[in-house]
Design an enzyme around this catalytic site. Structure first.
Site, short mmCIF file in Angstrom:
data_model
loop_
_atom_site.label_atom_id
_atom_site.label_comp_id
_atom_site.label_asym_id
_atom_site.label_seq_id
_atom_site.Cartn_x
_atom_site.Cartn_y
_atom_site.Cartn_z
N HIS A 179 -32.22 -33.56 17.26
CA HIS A 179 -31.04 -33.18 18.05
C HIS A 179 -31.33 -33.24 19.55
O HIS A 179 -30.60 -32.65 20.34
CB HIS A 179 -30.58 -31.78 17.68
CG HIS A 179 -30.35 -31.55 16.23
ND1 HIS A 179 -29.42 -32.29 15.53
CD2 HIS A 179 -30.93 -30.71 15.33
CE1 HIS A 179 -29.43 -31.88 14.26
NE2 HIS A 179 -30.35 -30.93 14.11
N HIS A 210 -26.14 -32.87 11.11
CA HIS A 210 -27.11 -33.49 10.21
C HIS A 210 -26.42 -34.50 9.31
O HIS A 210 -26.95 -34.90 8.28
CB HIS A 210 -27.78 -32.44 9.34
CG HIS A 210 -28.28 -31.26 10.09
ND1 HIS A 210 -27.52 -30.14 10.28
CD2 HIS A 210 -29.45 -31.06 10.74
CE1 HIS A 210 -28.22 -29.27 11.01
NE2 HIS A 210 -29.39 -29.81 11.30
#
Lengths: 333, 333
Positions: free
Chosen positions: A57, A219
Site C-alpha cells: 500500500h 487488497h
C-alpha cells in the site's frame, strides 16, 4: 507477471532497505523484526504514534514516518498483517515516556495483532491506546473485516493526529483527535484492473476488458458491484454519492478532498477525477478548502482510485496545515 | 482501453482544471492558450523559468511550478509539443523584467516551437535564453530527435536552475547553472508495458508477456533492445552501466540518484530498484549523497522506470537542498 522484483520472498525486505537508504535523513529501518522509525526516535516527552499493516500500500505507512506525522511504521508481508513482535518492537523504539497511539486499519488480523502487541507493551509499562480506522463506506462487512474497512482516510488520521502529537498534546488528546478524524472521514474506491501479489503470481480477481469494480477494497476485495466502464465523471458520481450520504455531509460544510490513486493510474487521470469531484461537492454547497491528489494508499499496481472526504473545522484545518516532513508528505518546515 | 477520462479530446483541459483547482495556493491556469504560472507571477526582478512539452508526463512540468522551481509550464496535447502561442503567452506572463529561461526537452517539435516563441518574445523586448536537455543515453538519435532525448534529468535541471533564480542569480548565471546540470546528468529507462495515448485508443507498441524494452523513450519510442524479463537487480545493472560509462562517472564522485517511475509501477518496486542502484554505484566508489524516488517524468500508465545520475558539487548540492514549494516537490519552507 511482470514486476520489478528479484525473489518474491524478498520484496518487502529489499523495498524497505531501499526506502530507508533513500530517506536516511528522515528514518531508520530495523530488520527481523521489520519496522521503521523516525531517525531521531524516540522523542522524549512526546506522544508517539505508530501504524502498520500489510505491505503493498506504499507510501502507507512508512512513507508517513517523520516530523509531524508518524513516529514509526510496521510493514507486514504483502497484504498480510504484521505479527505482534515487530509491532511491540516499534512501540518500544518510539516510546518517549508520554505513551504510544496505535493507528490501525480495520482488518481482523491487524486489529488482533496490534491488540496483542499493546498488551505486551502495557506489561512493560508503556501506555498504549488504539484507534481503529473504518472509513470505507462501500461494504458493511467484508472478506477480512467485521464492520467497515480502513482505507485512504487513514492517511488523514495519521497526519492530523501526528500534528497534535507534535504540538505537545497528551495521549488522551491525541487519541481524541484521531477518533474525531476517523468519525468525520468517509471513503470509497473503484478498480479498473486487478493487482498481483508477488508470491501468488496471478491476479487475485479478474475484470473483463470493459468492466470496473465499484467499492473495491485495497487488497482487491469485492466491492458493491461490477459495471461496464463509464466516463470518469459518471464514475466519480457513483463513488461520491454514498460518501456524501453516509455522514451525511451537508451544505455549508468545509471539507478536505483526497483523490487517492491505487498505484497504476497516472496523475493526469487523477486530476480529471478531482475536477469533477470538487464540482459535484460545490453543487451541493460543500466547499473543498483543502485537497490532496496522488498515490497515498495503494494496492500494488492496481488501476483505479478512491475518494475520501473529511469534514473540517478550524482545529482540524490548523492541524492539517501544520508542518510535516516525511517521505511522502512534506510542507511548511 | 480503460482510462479515467471523459472525452479523449478534453483530457488535457480537464486534467489541467483539476490540477489548478487542487493547487490554487501555488498556481493559476490560463486556457486557450493553455499554460500554468505561479499564483504570484510575475516576480519583479527575478529571472523567470518556464518549461513545457506534451502532456502525459505528469507531474512534469506543471507539478514543478512554484517557489524555488518553475515560474510557468506549458502543457501541449498528449505526447505533442505545445505550439508557440501558449509558450509566448506563458513567457509574457512570467517575465519580471530580468529575463526568461526556457528549459526544453530535446524533441524536434519542442525545440522548434520554443525557438519561435522566444523570437516573438524577443521582438517584444523580453530577453529569453534556452537550455535544451538531452540526458537520455539510450540512443543517439531517435524517432523524434536529432541527438539524445531529454528525459527525467530535466526535473533536476528545473529544480537546481529554479533555486538559482530564486536566490537572485541573473539570467546568464541561471542559464549557466542549467547547462551545467544538463551536462552532468545522464539517464536511461526501461518499459515493462506500453502506454495508450487517449485519442489513439490503442498501445503505441506491444511487448510480449515476458518481454521488456531497454532504453525506452518517454513516449514509448524504441530503445536499444528487447529482452526477456529479468530480475530487478539485473535490469538495474543493464541501465546503470551505460549511464555510468557515458560521462563517465568515477570513483570519488558524489551523485544524486533519481529513480523515476514511468506511471504504472508501484513505489514498492521503485525502492527495490533504488536499493540495488545505490549498491552498484557504491561498489564503484560513487557515493549517493542525495536521492529522489517516485513518479516525476511519466509516460501515462506505462510500467517501468528510469535511472538518472547527476554529478554533484557543493554548489549543486546547496541549490538542490534549497527550499522548494510545488505540487510535486516540496521541502524546507
Amino acid at each position: 507477471m511482470k514486476k520489478l522484483i528479484n525473489d518474491p520472498k524478498n520484496v518487502v525486505n529489499e523495498s524497505l532497505a531501499g526506502f530507508a537508504a533513500a530517506h536516511s535523513d528522515l528514518v531508520r529501518a530495523e530488520y527481523d523484526p521489520n519496522y521503521v522509525v523516525r531517525a531521531d526516535a524516540p522523542t522524549a516527552g512526546k506522544v508517539a504514534i505508530i501504524s502498520g499493516g500489510g505491505s503493498g500500500h506504499e507510501p502507507l505507512h512508512a512513507g508517513f514516518v517523520g516530523y509531524g506525522m508518524l513516529d514509526g511504521a510496521v510493514p507486514g508481508a504483502v497484504f498480510t498483517s504484521p505479527t505482534p513482535d515487530p509491532i511491540l518492537a516499534a512501540t518500544q523504539a518510539v516510546d518517549g515516556g508520554a505513551g504510544v497511539l496505535h493507528i490501525v486499519k480495520n482488518y481482523t488480523g491487524d486489529v488482533l495483532n496490534f491488540e496483542t502487541a499493546a498488551d505486551l507493551a502495557a506489561a512493560e509499562g508503556i501506555e498504549v491506546r488504539a484507534v481503529v480506522t473504518n472509513d470505507d463506506v462501500a461494504v458493511k462487512d467484508s472478506l477480512y473485516t467485521a464492520g467497515r474497512r480502513g482505507v485512504a482516510g487513514t492517511v488523514l488520521v495519521e497526519k492530523i493526529a501526528g500534528a497534535a502529537a507534535q504540538r505537545g498534546d497528551d495521549l488522551d488528546a491525541v487519541t481524541a483527535i484521531a477518533e474525531k478524524v476517523n468519525a468525520q472521514v468517509r471513503s470509497m474506491g473503484v478498480a479498473l484492473s486487478p493487482c498481483i501479489v508477488p508470491h501468488a503470481g496471478e491476479p487475485s480477481f479478474t475484470l473483463a476488458e470493459d468492466e470496473i469494480e465499484i467499492g473495491i477494497g485495497i487488497h482487491g476485495e469485492p466491492g458493491r458491484e461490477r459495471i461496464k466502464l463509464e466516463p470518469a465523471d459518471a464514475i466519480v458520481e457513483r463513488i461520491l454519492g454514498p460518501i456524501v450520504e453516509d455522514i451525511p455531509f451537508a451544505s455549508g460544510d468545509k471539507v478536505l478532498l483526497l483523490v487517492n490513486g491505487m498505484g497504476g493510474t497516472p496523475l493526469v487521470e487523477l486530476f480529471i477525477v478531482y475536477r469533477h469531484a470538487a464540482e459535484v461537492l460545490a453543487a451541493q454547497g460543500i466547499e473543498v478548502t483543502r485537497s490532496l491528489v496522488g498515490n497515498y494508499t495503494t494496492a500494488l499496481e492496481m488501476q483505479g482510485f478512491s475518494l475520501s472526504v473529511l469534514k473540517l473545522d478550524d482545529e482540524l484545518t490548523e492541524l492539517w496545515d501544520a508542518p510535516v516532513q516525511t517521505a511522502a508528505l512534506r510542507w511548511g518546515r
